[in-house]
Design a protein around this motif. Structure first.
Motif, mmCIF file in Angstrom:
data_model
loop_
_atom_site.group_PDB
_atom_site.id
_atom_site.type_symbol
_atom_site.label_atom_id
_atom_site.label_comp_id
_atom_site.label_asym_id
_atom_site.label_seq_id
_atom_site.Cartn_x
_atom_site.Cartn_y
_atom_site.Cartn_z
ATOM 1 N N GLU A 6 0.911 -1.124 0.143
ATOM 2 C CA GLU A 6 0.156 0.137 -0.026
ATOM 3 C C GLU A 6 0.643 1.223 -0.276
ATOM 4 N N ILE A 7 0.615 2.317 -0.975
ATOM 5 C CA ILE A 7 1.193 3.499 -0.721
ATOM 6 C C ILE A 7 0.997 3.954 0.738
ATOM 7 N N GLU A 25 -2.432 7.267 -8.185
ATOM 8 C CA GLU A 25 -0.810 5.859 -7.956
ATOM 9 C C GLU A 25 -1.398 4.701 -7.078
ATOM 10 N N TYR A 26 -2.578 5.727 -5.784
ATOM 11 C CA TYR A 26 -2.627 5.004 -4.644
ATOM 12 C C TYR A 26 -4.247 4.468 -4.840
ATOM 13 N N GLU A 28 -4.525 3.155 -7.708
ATOM 14 C CA GLU A 28 -4.156 1.660 -8.774
ATOM 15 C C GLU A 28 -3.638 0.996 -7.863
ATOM 16 N N TYR A 29 -2.077 1.146 -6.721
ATOM 17 C CA TYR A 29 -2.404 0.241 -6.361
ATOM 18 C C TYR A 29 -3.327 -0.890 -4.986
ATOM 19 N N SER A 50 6.982 -9.441 -5.756
ATOM 20 C CA SER A 50 7.335 -8.354 -5.481
ATOM 21 C C SER A 50 9.017 -8.233 -5.481
#
Length: 279
Positions: A6-7, A25-26, A28-29, A50
């Motif tokens: 998580e961002i 971006e948040y 998306e993640y 990852s």
């Protein structure tokens, strides 16, 4: 195994446009690791463990060649090795186990990251051709060929409708019809993004839900964010064909600036040579 990445939300003030990119971006993640990886784990089709967050059984890791320096996506390469060398072990995702990572620091950093990921995907595919051929016809489970089909082969039709749709005006199609077509596509992608974000929100914890509610208006920008990421990744495909692999990628804006400076220098040298000839 891997988990939820998580961002980490930031309190630092950013320009409005960049804050929207951070929000996207948040989201998306959140959808990728909150829903996408869980789906892949269920059907045993996780493509990448990852590098930011992965744990291995010692026996499985000992059966591999560890991280490979021949590719910039060594985590994907190691995942492929596990599928090849340890078929008795399961590559899985545990969404309840999570870590937090810092958001991107600039648009150039986002570009470099996505170009590197795309290039790495191609490099790993070239290193594991046998695995790709073996699982090419697999409808369920791990199938790199299916991922490559979506990420690369279908990229070209996307380019066609994005750039060549306006050419239809030369065949008598009205501007209003083309605008309506683009609007329809935007609404379709917005529906998908809303569905993904809503599903991820439903399974999120209270802290994540609070942040999602705060940035929820940014979901309307997600289709545009996806288009931007698509071009970043497509750039990675082209760079993989022409340039050696590096961890850091020069921003296209810097490349344009450097190109203009070089062009200006060449123009000055050309004018100087003309003056010398006249003298």
């Amino acid at each position: 195994m891997t988990g939820f990445i998580e961002i980490l939300p930031e309190d630092e003030a950013h320009p409005f446009w960049f804050q929207q990119i951070l929000n996207c971006e948040y989201l998306e993640y959140l959808t990728v690791f909150g829903i996408g990886r869980s789906y892949q784990s269920l059907f045993r089709s996780i493509y990448t463990l990852s590098g930011a967050f992965t744990a291995f059984r010692r026996e499985a890791l000992a059966a591999t060649l560890l991280y490979n320096a021949e590719t910039v996506s060594e985590d994907t390469d190691l995942t492929f090795q596990l599928y090849e060398r340890t078929p008795s072990f399961r590559v899985a995702n545990f969404p309840d186990v999570r870590i937090y990572v810092q958001p991107i620091t600039s648009l150039a950093a986002l570009y470099s990251q996505r170009v590197r990921w795309q290039r790495g995907q191609l490099e790993v595919s070239a290193l594991h051709k046998k695995l790709i051929r073996q699982r090419a016809s697999s409808l369920l489970g791990f199938s790199p060929a299916r991922t490559l089909l979506v990420d690369h082969t279908l990229s070209f039709p996307r380019l066609v409708w994005m750039f060549f749709l306006p050419i239809l005006m030369t065949f008598g199609y009205s501007l209003s019809l083309l605008v309506a077509a683009y609007l329809f596509m935007y609404l379709f992608y917005l529906m998908l993004e809303t569905t993904w974000a809503g599903a991820a929100y439903a399974f999120a914890d209270d802290q994540t839900r609070t942040h999602v509610r705060r940035i929820w208006p940014s979901v309307f920008l997600m289709p545009l964010y996806r288009v931007m990421i698509f071009f970043f990744r497509f750039s990675g495909f082209l760079i993989a064909l022409t340039e050696p692999g590096t961890w850091r990628i020069t921003s296209p804006l810097w490349q344009i600036q450097a190109g203009l400076m070089d062009l200006r220098l060449r123009w000055r040298l050309f004018l100087r040579s003309l003056r010398r000839q006249e003298e």
